[in-house]
Enzyme design. Structure first.
Site, short mmCIF file in Angstrom:
data_model
loop_
_atom_site.label_atom_id
_atom_site.label_comp_id
_atom_site.label_asym_id
_atom_site.label_seq_id
_atom_site.Cartn_x
_atom_site.Cartn_y
_atom_site.Cartn_z
N ARG B 233 0.84 -1.19 0.00
CA ARG B 233 0.00 0.00 0.00
C ARG B 233 0.88 1.24 0.00
NH1 ARG B 233 -3.40 -2.64 -1.78
NH2 ARG B 233 -5.38 -3.31 -0.85
N HIS B 281 -1.08 0.37 -10.01
CA HIS B 281 -1.79 -0.56 -9.13
C HIS B 281 -2.36 -1.73 -9.93
CE1 HIS B 281 -3.75 -0.67 -4.90
NE2 HIS B 281 -3.64 -1.88 -5.37
#
Lengths: 314, 314
Positions: B233, B281
């Site tokens: 993250r 991502h």
């Protein structure tokens, strides 16, 4: 016995029998007068005029090459009683890793990500939530079908690496069989495997029977989404047919570490073919295990035990 | 029991107990009136207003998320008796593969090769004969030192993948121990491992105690040639400190699949940092094994056998 060892690659200490002397030298130049009594060489084969280079060494008994495929040395007219040993295994892990890096870079669309990055653009179309198996595209090596063409030491290591990330790997070679735990198909029996291949990794040597062996016929067998990776020799690929297949959308992607003419000429159609990734023959070039091999092969040559490894048929 | 299943990811048939009905729906919109009796959801958590979305579902007993780290759903104020199960293992193979692809792309200098390719230039300085272990640079994962920070299911799969190409892998996590055959160091005891790391792969969840955990102090511990790869993250990285370390030559390379703010703003200093590779991502996003997991968890929820997998502590 005097062994001249190339200074092009940094090597560690070698464990040599008494009376064997290893001296560094510059293989790109002619051998200095005082070293022309050398009986052995450890070289890449980078001298621009190999025939004259070897002609200066009348006492030569053995040439240990660092290349896996010593094409130029084999063709340099050495007397038949000079033993040539190749660099089998020196490049297994580095070349296999490069093949994996190339295949993954294309599957993971890294070239497109880099393009977007230059524009400071977060390429949402390349990330986020996406189908695992979209039509006409492969997004992962996991459970993909990979054919490795050329199943010697490097090919077997490639098979292990791709297998370790979950690919289903089939080998393809001159003769069929089971090698290193993989099924290897003979070239003539592999059409079905090629029709189902997501990735074709090529690692073939330069030989008359491998010239342009990846041609329009084989490219037509591959699915339109398939990727071709070549970490073998450029002579094995019909580059015109490859560029056409990419341009016409009949091939998903290509990654080439080698070209038929190196450096690849600036006007080659490959440069601007879509979905191609070109690296400048950098897969190997940094041999692993040379010191141990030279020690072993010297002993075997001198009758101190063992068989020489990598002896090329003359 | 009615289960609403997101239509954002194509899923195969599910083997469900009699009386359990799975219906596809669009999770980005409010749930249609006729489906507000649903007792379970299979969702990513992509609704822009999750609190209102959940408020429409008073009979909700269970939310199966497809994300490994369901940060937003956990923070959406669901009643405490609603069971939330995460997507543990759904992303192990895809995220681990992406981490490998990124690390290899930088080590194999593919971004520089692509730059040269745009110029129709065979970048001889990036190929040919080269040292295996040049000073201040790592050319291969083989025998490199890799630290994987975050050692849950994905971290363990990353460790296996890097290990399969010959890297020496050490884990780093909140608590030390031996997991999946790897030594895992507690964060406080890992300075020495970080000082010897060639690659640091981060796969940490968003949590108060992981905020900017990769900061200037940790970056200073890493060797100047080290590469940082983040597939966890974005909140776990101090992006300013990372960009500075790259710009000042105190870090070899970075590859980020995540950013603290996504999409990464066009004016982020990361875009122009040297030796960085940014992907949008895209490491995971294509879950594997959802159908089997939903079947299993439904049965467990209904008391038909087994324990629910991936239950988040509430």
């Amino acid at each position: 016995m005097k062994i001249l060892v190339t200074d092009m690659t940094p090597l560690g200490a070698m464990d040599l029998p008494e009376g064997v002397l290893a001296l560094p030298f510059d293989e790109r130049r002619r051998v200095p007068e005082q070293h022309r009594d050398a009986e052995a060489l450890v070289v890449w084969g980078q001298n621009p005029d190999l025939e004259s280079f070897f002609a200066d060494l009348p006492h030569l008994r053995w040439v240990q090459t660092l290349q896996a495929g010593p094409d130029r040395i084999m063709a340099a007219g050495l007397p038949e009683d000079v033993i040539i040993t190749n660099g089998v295994h020196f490049h297994d892990v580095t070349v296999a890793e490069h093949a994996l890096a190339l295949a993954l870079a294309n599957l993971r669309r890294l070239p497109e990500c880099l393009e977007a990055q230059h524009e400071h653009r977060w390429a949402s179309e390349l990330g986020g939530i996406q189908p695992l198996r979209p039509k006409g595209r492969v997004t992962t090596l996991w459970q993909s079908n990979v054919v490795v063409w050329g199943f010697g030491a490097i090919g077997q290591t490639i098979a292990q690496r791709f297998s370790a990330v979950g690919a289903h790997v089939t080998g393809m070679a001159h003769t069929s069989g089971e090698r290193a735990g993989f099924t290897v198909l003979a070239v003539g029996d592999a059409d079905e495997a090629l029709r189902g291949a997501d990735v074709l990794v090529m690692v073939l040597p330069t030989r008359p029977d491998t010239h342009h062996i990846l041609d329009a016929r084989v490219l037509d067998l591959l699915p339109d989404h398939a990727q071709v990776v070549n970490v073998g020799r450029g002579s094995t690929v019909d580059e015109g047919a490859l560029a056409a297949a990419l341009s016409e959308g009949r091939l998903g992607a290509a990654a080439l570490d080698v070209a038929e003419v190196e450096p690849l000429p600036a006007d080659s159609p490959l440069w601007d073919a879509p979905r191609i990734l070109i690296t400048p023959h950098g897969a190997g070039g940094r041999p692993v295990g040379v010191e141990e091999r030279v020690s072993h092969n010297v002993r075997a040559l001198l009758g101190l035990g063992g068989e020489m490894i990598g002896v090329m048929p003359r």
